[in-house]
Design an enzyme around this catalytic site. Structure first.
Site, PDB file in Angstrom:
ATOM      1  N   ASP A 239      -4.808 -22.615 -26.658  1.00  0.00           N
ATOM      2  CA  ASP A 239      -5.733 -21.658 -27.244  1.00  0.00           C
ATOM      3  C   ASP A 239      -7.163 -21.893 -26.771  1.00  0.00           C
ATOM      4  OD1 ASP A 239      -6.076 -19.631 -29.495  1.00  0.00           O
ATOM      5  OD2 ASP A 239      -7.490 -21.171 -30.101  1.00  0.00           O
ATOM      6  N   GLU A 307      -4.985 -19.467 -22.953  1.00  0.00           N
ATOM      7  CA  GLU A 307      -5.836 -18.370 -23.374  1.00  0.00           C
ATOM      8  C   GLU A 307      -7.246 -18.706 -22.960  1.00  0.00           C
ATOM      9  OE1 GLU A 307      -7.622 -18.288 -27.218  1.00  0.00           O
ATOM     10  OE2 GLU A 307      -7.225 -16.160 -27.474  1.00  0.00           O
TER      11      GLU A 307
HETATM   12  C1  LIG Z   1     -10.307 -23.401 -27.931  1.00  0.00           C
HETATM   13  C2  LIG Z   1      -9.862 -22.890 -29.222  1.00  0.00           C
HETATM   14  O1  LIG Z   1      -9.206 -23.581 -29.947  1.00  0.00           O
HETATM   15  N1  LIG Z   1     -10.181 -21.661 -29.522  1.00  0.00           N
HETATM   16  C3  LIG Z   1      -9.972 -21.264 -30.793  1.00  0.00           C
HETATM   17  C4  LIG Z   1     -11.024 -21.998 -31.423  1.00  0.00           C
HETATM   18  O2  LIG Z   1     -10.961 -21.713 -32.726  1.00  0.00           O
HETATM   19  C5  LIG Z   1     -11.076 -20.378 -33.102  1.00  0.00           C
HETATM   20  C6  LIG Z   1     -11.057 -20.348 -34.535  1.00  0.00           C
HETATM   21  O3  LIG Z   1      -9.882 -20.976 -34.947  1.00  0.00           O
HETATM   22  C7  LIG Z   1      -9.970 -19.590 -32.552  1.00  0.00           C
HETATM   23  O4  LIG Z   1     -10.092 -18.238 -32.917  1.00  0.00           O
HETATM   24  C8  LIG Z   1     -10.020 -19.767 -31.096  1.00  0.00           C
HETATM   25  O5  LIG Z   1      -8.979 -19.091 -30.540  1.00  0.00           O
END
Ligand SMILES: CC(=O)N[C@H]1CO[C@H](CO)[C@@H](O)[C@@H]1O
Ligand SMILES: *[C@@H]1O[C@H](CO)[C@@H](O)[C@H](O)[C@H]1NC(C)=O
Ligand SMILES: *[C@@H]1O[C@H](CO)[C@@H](O)[C@H](O)[C@H]1NC(C)=O
Ligand SMILES: *[C@@H]1O[C@H](CO)[C@@H](O)[C@H](O)[C@H]1NC(C)=O
Ligand SMILES: *[C@@H]1O[C@H](CO)[C@@H](O)[C@H](O)[C@H]1NC(C)=O
Ligand SMILES: *[C@@H]1O[C@H](CO)[C@@H](O)[C@H](O)[C@H]1NC(C)=O
Ligand SMILES: *[C@@H]1O[C@H](CO)[C@@H](O)[C@H](O)[C@H]1NC(C)=O
Length: 588
Positions: A239, A307
């Site tokens: 993420d 992502e």
């Molecule tokens: C890098 C990452 O973890 N991105 C996330 C960071 O946190 C926010 C809030 O939880 C997420 O929306 C992101 O996708």
């Protein structure tokens, strides 16, 4: 009358240039398959995103759970899906529905237990379905024991997060160390009374950023990955990877001059907090770890996908860097979300599709993301009439296709959720006047299984977000029974992906205004009318050597039938209609 106006019709042609006899083709397929089964299984895969909270509720609490997912594996088997990725299921205070993690090695109780997880993996494996987990490296929850220990300066944890004293102004007021902004507005620094320091949090106050420059943090995260690999997952979707590192000198970011609101994230140009080159080193490190793991353990190649909403060069470096050091198997390609919309014409589609292929380093697999939990659904972005065409596009483009749950049915956003029922934090934060278009709840409504209460998703009196009332007509059961449906089109498309030509054929995308010749017996031609008006086209330039186009897949409302033959010189497409065709050579 033959119209050749550019910009209205998108034609995607696949052409197998290599002439192979049936026998040698089969032999090649077999050896390819043996290789694929372990190493390259993902290169032509359809990955289906499950948002666990909304997929299936097994215990009637109104919230989807792991047992629910397991109970619906048959849906994937019937649809032909063999890989799924799950949004976070880890323990979390749920301020950001699981993207704020308080323990990376525990499962959020409302989603189930370890037994449920093991059962999911076991049943999925038995059904031939691989499971990918979401991995959220950028931060943890402020309730994570690492943060609690770090705040207390417990030995070994002092520098797990990014702590700073801040500055004291002449009049004695204490302010954050620099001008960095949170993605959700305001300073990215939060004062911690206990430790008497600021901590960095690029998202909400409850999501402190981990300090990846501390080797102990890296090691801790490696251990988390190994932990889940040992539980049988096939890899990770990582993420928001681009927020992981920040400039160590804490330099102020320059003004972007795109907004006057100093609290807005867009106020600054994020050159010191986003997309730093260290991200590549981190991905390369994990790649080595996963490759080693795959080598030393049975099962498929374990993979990573990232992502990261960033410019095309930055994203391509996630595949491999300038020296060819390998990063992730594929960084998500969000072009169908970020670069194209319902006003794009065929030239825009071709330009954007080709851009990915042109920039992508040699030998990698392209991928196409049609939807996700952070953006309006395809049917709502491009229009409900486009559901089949967009799935045809997704499935006949080269490489990997990524589907968000419900989009095989053409589910649409439920934008009319009341403010009282809204739970997405950023939407709640902006208040009743502005929540509606800020909210991500509309694309997270429960999966529409059938026409029972709550669309068959849950027996609860109230679900965590409301069910879209259109479920009475739009649901999986109805689409299974109907002679024609979005689900059936989707199933046919997945089946079609087995064709050698779709996996290894030479690829051409053309806005219909230039001459292209498709050679070879097994050419597949996808034609999509991306306009809202009807006209007749002549694709005989594409189909020069053949007499007919045989229809392989048609949309729900099409005047045509599968198997029907069309003359390439006279093809009429309804508004937004798509057709997947095979070139049929002269009669033998
Ligand atoms: C890098 C990452 O973890 N991105 C996330 C960071 O946190 C926010 C809030 O939880 C997420 O929306 C992101 O996708
Ligand atoms: C998992 O598979 C077993 C064996 O087929 C079955 O008994 C069980 O009900 C399945 N679990 C779920 C949640 O569907
Ligand atoms: C101190 O100065 C800052 C910056 O000028 C100002 O925002 C703040 O209100 C001042 N605080 C006090 C207590 O005067
Ligand atoms: C690529 O290799 C060159 C020469 O060894 C080196 O200077 C450069 O930093 C490397 N680039 C990356 C991104 O590692
Ligand atoms: C295209 O999308 C915009 C924004 O979502 C919407 O306002 C407009 O009505 C859409 N147009 C069509 C033709 O669907
Ligand atoms: C509910 O769905 C079932 C199965 O698809 C169908 O037979 C029935 O007619 C539907 N009922 C209503 C009220 O639409
Ligand atoms: C696509 O649909 C539009 C809108 O009805 C129509 O004008 C156009 O002719 C169609 N294109 C083709 C190739 O049929």
């Amino acid at each position: 009358m033959v119209s050749k106006r550019s910009g209205l019709v998108l034609a995607i042609g696949f052409n197998l240039f290599i002439a192979l006899s049936e026998a040698s083709l089969l032999a090649r397929q077999r050896s390819q398959q043996e290789l694929d089964s372990k190493y390259n299984w993902w290169q032509h895969e359809v990955f289906y995103q499950i948002y666990p909270r909304s997929f299936m509720d097994s215990n009637g609490d109104g919230i989807g759970d792991l047992k629910g997912v397991t109970s619906k594996l048959q849906h994937f088997v019937e649809t032909g899906i063999t890989a799924v990725w799950l949004s976070p299921i880890f323990q979390s205070p749920m301020k950001d529905f699981g993207y704020d993690i308080s323990d990376y090695s525990k499962i959020q109780p409302e989603y189930g237990t370890f037994e449920d997880f093991d059962e999911l993996i076991a049943n999925a494996t038995a059904a031939g379905i691989k499971v990918i987990l979401d991995f959220v490296p950028n931060h943890s929850s402020d309730e994570h024991e690492w943060f609690i220990k770090s705040a207390a300066r417990e030995s070994g944890y002092e520098d797990f997060y990014v702590w700073e004293d801040g500055k004291v102004l002449e009049n004695g007021t204490r302010v954050p160390p620099n001008n960095w902004r949170s993605v959700f507005t305001g300073s990215a620094w939060e004062w911690h009374e206990g430790r008497q320091q600021y901590y960095l949090r690029q998202f909400t106050a409850g999501q402190p950023d981990l300090n990846y420059r501390n080797p102990a943090v890296l090691q801790a995260m490696d251990e988390v990955m190994i932990y889940w690999l040992n539980k049988g997952v096939a890899g990770f979707r990582i993420d928001a990877i681009n927020y992981v590192y920040e400039n160590t000198q804490l330099l102020d970011e320059p003004l972007s001059e795109t907004t006057d609101d100093p609290n807005s994230y867009d106020y600054l140009d994020h050159i010191y907090t986003k997309n730093l080159p260290e991200v590549n080193e981190l991905l390369q490190h994990w790649r080595v770890m996963l490759d080693d793991y795959s080598k030393n353990n049975d099962g498929p190649q374990r993979i990573m996908m990232t992502e990261g909403y960033a410019d095309v060069n930055t994203v391509m470096n996630y595949y491999e860097d300038e020296n060819g050091t390998q990063g992730v198997q594929f960084p998500f390609n969000f072009d169908f979300i970020s670069s194209l919309n319902n006003n794009s014409d065929a030239r825009d589609f071709v330009y954007i599709i080709e851009r990915w292929l042109i920039y992508m380093p040699h030998g990698h697999a392209p991928n196409w993301v049609m939807g996700n939990h952070d953006n309006p659904r395809v049917a709502s972005r491009y229009g409900v009439q486009t559901v089949d065409s967009m799935n045809m596009l997704l499935m006949t483009l080269p490489g990997i296709a990524i589907t968000y749950y419900g989009e095989e049915l053409g589910m649409v956003d439920y934008r009319d959720i009341s403010f009282a029922d809204t739970v997405d934090q950023p939407a709640c934060d902006v208040g009743i006047a502005n929540y509606k278009w800020m909210s991500r709840d509309p694309e997270r409504t429960p999966m529409q299984w059938n026409n029972d209460t709550n669309a068959g998703f849950s027996t609860a009196s109230k679900t965590w977000v409301p069910v879209n009332p259109n479920y009475l007509q739009l649901n999986a059961e109805a689409q299974k029974q109907a002679p024609r449906s979005h689900l059936k089109v989707y199933q046919q498309l997945i089946k079609l992906r087995q064709l050698e030509v779709l996996q290894n054929g030479a690829f051409i995308a053309q806005a219909y205004n230039r001459e292209v010749e498709l050679k070879g017996k097994r050419s597949i031609l996808t034609i999509i009318n991306v306009s809202n008006s009807q006209q007749q086209i002549d694709v005989s330039d594409f189909a020069e050597s053949s007499k007919h186009l045989v229809l392989l897949v048609v949309g729900v409302d099409s005047q045509y039938k599968v198997g029907q033959r069309l003359k390439p010189s006279e093809i009429v497409l309804a508004p937004y209609e798509g057709l997947v065709t095979r070139l049929s050579l002269r009669e033998k």
